[in-house]
Design an enzyme around this catalytic site. Sequence first.
Site, PDB file in Angstrom:
ATOM      1  N   LYS A 134       0.870  -1.188   0.000  1.00 51.37           N
ATOM      2  CA  LYS A 134       0.000   0.000   0.000  1.00 51.37           C
ATOM      3  C   LYS A 134       0.897   1.226   0.000  1.00 51.37           C
ATOM      4  O   LYS A 134       2.054   1.167   0.430  1.00 51.37           O
ATOM      5  CB  LYS A 134      -0.882   0.025   1.251  1.00 51.37           C
ATOM      6  CG  LYS A 134      -2.146   0.846   1.100  1.00 51.37           C
ATOM      7  CD  LYS A 134      -3.215   0.069   0.372  1.00 51.37           C
ATOM      8  CE  LYS A 134      -4.491   0.855   0.211  1.00 51.37           C
ATOM      9  NZ  LYS A 134      -5.592   0.015  -0.273  1.00 51.37           N
TER      10      LYS A 134
HETATM   11  P1  NAD Z   1     -13.197   7.489  -2.389  1.00 52.57           P
HETATM   12  O1  NAD Z   1     -12.205   8.558  -2.190  1.00 52.57           O
HETATM   13  O2  NAD Z   1     -13.715   7.249  -3.760  1.00 52.57           O
HETATM   14  O3  NAD Z   1     -14.464   7.742  -1.433  1.00 52.57           O
HETATM   15  C1  NAD Z   1     -14.321   7.948  -0.048  1.00 52.57           C
HETATM   16  C2  NAD Z   1     -15.661   8.434   0.478  1.00 52.57           C
HETATM   17  O4  NAD Z   1     -15.564   8.556   1.897  1.00 52.57           O
HETATM   18  C3  NAD Z   1     -16.087   9.794  -0.057  1.00 52.57           C
HETATM   19  O5  NAD Z   1     -17.468   9.805  -0.337  1.00 52.57           O
HETATM   20  C4  NAD Z   1     -15.793  10.724   1.120  1.00 52.57           C
HETATM   21  O6  NAD Z   1     -16.639  11.866   1.137  1.00 52.57           O
HETATM   22  C5  NAD Z   1     -16.117   9.805   2.285  1.00 52.57           C
HETATM   23  N1  NAD Z   1     -15.537  10.271   3.533  1.00 52.57           N
HETATM   24  C6  NAD Z   1     -14.260  10.655   3.785  1.00 52.57           C
HETATM   25  N2  NAD Z   1     -14.139  11.079   5.063  1.00 52.57           N
HETATM   26  C7  NAD Z   1     -15.357  10.939   5.624  1.00 52.57           C
HETATM   27  C8  NAD Z   1     -15.882  11.216   6.917  1.00 52.57           C
HETATM   28  N3  NAD Z   1     -15.107  11.699   7.890  1.00 52.57           N
HETATM   29  N4  NAD Z   1     -17.206  10.967   7.141  1.00 52.57           N
HETATM   30  C9  NAD Z   1     -18.000  10.460   6.153  1.00 52.57           C
HETATM   31  N5  NAD Z   1     -17.555  10.172   4.926  1.00 52.57           N
HETATM   32  C10 NAD Z   1     -16.247  10.414   4.659  1.00 52.57           C
HETATM   33  O7  NAD Z   1     -12.540   6.157  -1.781  1.00 52.57           O
HETATM   34  P2  NAD Z   1     -12.907   4.651  -2.114  1.00 52.57           P
HETATM   35  O8  NAD Z   1     -11.988   4.169  -3.160  1.00 52.57           O
HETATM   36  O9  NAD Z   1     -14.377   4.524  -2.289  1.00 52.57           O
HETATM   37  O10 NAD Z   1     -12.442   3.927  -0.764  1.00 52.57           O
HETATM   38  C11 NAD Z   1     -13.279   3.868   0.394  1.00 52.57           C
HETATM   39  C12 NAD Z   1     -12.789   2.761   1.312  1.00 52.57           C
HETATM   40  O11 NAD Z   1     -12.766   1.520   0.607  1.00 52.57           O
HETATM   41  C13 NAD Z   1     -11.360   2.928   1.839  1.00 52.57           C
HETATM   42  O12 NAD Z   1     -11.265   2.313   3.101  1.00 52.57           O
HETATM   43  C14 NAD Z   1     -10.538   2.120   0.844  1.00 52.57           C
HETATM   44  O13 NAD Z   1      -9.290   1.715   1.371  1.00 52.57           O
HETATM   45  C15 NAD Z   1     -11.472   0.950   0.636  1.00 52.57           C
HETATM   46  N6  NAD Z   1     -11.249   0.192  -0.599  1.00 52.57           N
HETATM   47  C16 NAD Z   1     -11.273   0.780  -1.810  1.00 52.57           C
HETATM   48  C17 NAD Z   1     -11.100   0.006  -2.951  1.00 52.57           C
HETATM   49  C18 NAD Z   1     -11.195   0.576  -4.338  1.00 52.57           C
HETATM   50  O14 NAD Z   1     -11.134  -0.197  -5.302  1.00 52.57           O
HETATM   51  N7  NAD Z   1     -11.358   1.862  -4.511  1.00 52.57           N
HETATM   52  C19 NAD Z   1     -10.886  -1.371  -2.831  1.00 52.57           C
HETATM   53  C20 NAD Z   1     -10.903  -1.947  -1.560  1.00 52.57           C
HETATM   54  C21 NAD Z   1     -11.079  -1.152  -0.452  1.00 52.57           C
END
Ligand code: NAD
Length: 447
Positions: A134
């Site tokens: 990561k």
């Molecule tokens: P992203 O940046 O697309 O979205 C993150 C979301 O979280 C946004 O809507 C943001 O407004 C919200 N957010 C941030 N801080 C916040 C808070 N304090 N309160 C409420 N909402 C809040 O990110 P993503 O890619 O969707 O990733 C989200 C989670 O999923 C992370 O933990 C990431 O590690 C995990 N993840 C992502 C992927 C992927 O393929 N993108 C894969 C596996 C896991």
Amino acid sequence: MTPATLERPQAAEGSAGFAHPVFDELAFPADANNLYRQTVGCMLHAADVMDLPQYLKLVLAQPKNEIMVHFPVLMDNGKWSLFKGYRVQHNNALGPYKGGLRFHHDVHLDDVKSLAFLMTMKCSLVGVPYGGGKGGIKVNPRDHTTAEMQRIVRRFTSAIAHNIGPDYDIPAPDVGSNAQHMAWIADTYSFLSEVAGQNPSAVITGKPIEYGGSLGREKATGQGVVDTLVEMLPELNLKPAQCTFSTLGYGNVGSWSSRIFQDKGAKMVAAADHTGFIRNDQGIDAHDLATHCETKGSVSSYPKATKCSKEEFYQAKVDVFIPAALEQMIQEPEASMLNCKVVAEGANAPTTPAGERVLQSRGVEILPAILCNAGGVTVSYFEWLQNKTFQSWDLEKVDQTLNKHMVRAAQRVRVARKKYNVDLRTAAYIAALERLAKAYEVRGIFP
Ligand code: NAD
């Protein structure tokens, strides 16, 4: 700026937390709220249950490499700023390091270590030939113009270029990073490296379709969340098509999980992002909200639902709650407020040990992140395969092959749960550790 009420809550684990001799031996941070201690603690608990050899507990409790870089970038106003970047390579026993890059102003080394560790577990569980890694940049992308972000991303790539590679370490998007960033990384890498006869764009996944990306990658994590729900809900006596749900975080994972779950017949009644909380008991159209967020950038400004308080959001009566924002957001207070039957962890490590204890005491089933959100890395693997063999798969093939991986992983978790009589998180770690243990057994440890 993020409103104070929506800041990531400070973890509030009791001072004791989970204790383990490995923590003492490796001088882990004593703070029970430390995310790395919490995530490794889950693994150590599972390792104890299955009686994993002690050397494996030690090896898996720390990453192989922790790379930190500082690099200067010229801002549009003519001044220079210095940025901090990370790449943590946790384990490569099963294949090259694999894991996303987080662009967030609050990224710390222990967060990146935790996320890299989770990637090792996830890849092992879902059966893709990768280890875990990561990385990230301490930056808020919303504070920078596109031109500044391009310079930041390209300069970061040059700083870590000798530590990544299509057969060694393959990054991908995470919070705050997107397909355009991945394209800049692949392009920069192609100029800095010599990968004769290979496709240098295989150095990274989550790229735009036009530049080696895979169909179905953008929605893959959400697709995997829903594949897991469809596989696991019936044995919890829930029918996916009749479920109500709420979603915390409406970015890639939250919005795609919601859209695909809605397409299966489920109804979203509450949603939230960093700008606030909304509710509509009649239903919120997940597709319409996604389109709104793409253009307006916030959930809270959505006009077809009512703005509500944090308490009203968490107290919404739903069958399934999908945390898809950041880590450690479901702590004791949030867990006490939740009015759901199942938590489907779209985000990584969204539930703290204290939050989990509350949920368990209230009979809420948790579908753990290393199972639930493994769809992203699985389709990243398909993208990498396509790049390395100069092929392109159609969406049907991507979705069907993903579903096979998700169903198989869910079955392995089920088998471990039955065998050891444990909760689903512990069972998921046991299933992941079984594969890693077999690999170490046959490989041995050099010299
Ligand atoms: P992203 O940046 O697309 O979205 C993150 C979301 O979280 C946004 O809507 C943001 O407004 C919200 N957010 C941030 N801080 C916040 C808070 N304090 N309160 C409420 N909402 C809040 O990110 P993503 O890619 O969707 O990733 C989200 C989670 O999923 C992370 O933990 C990431 O590690 C995990 N993840 C992502 C992927 C992927 O393929 N993108 C894969 C596996 C896991």
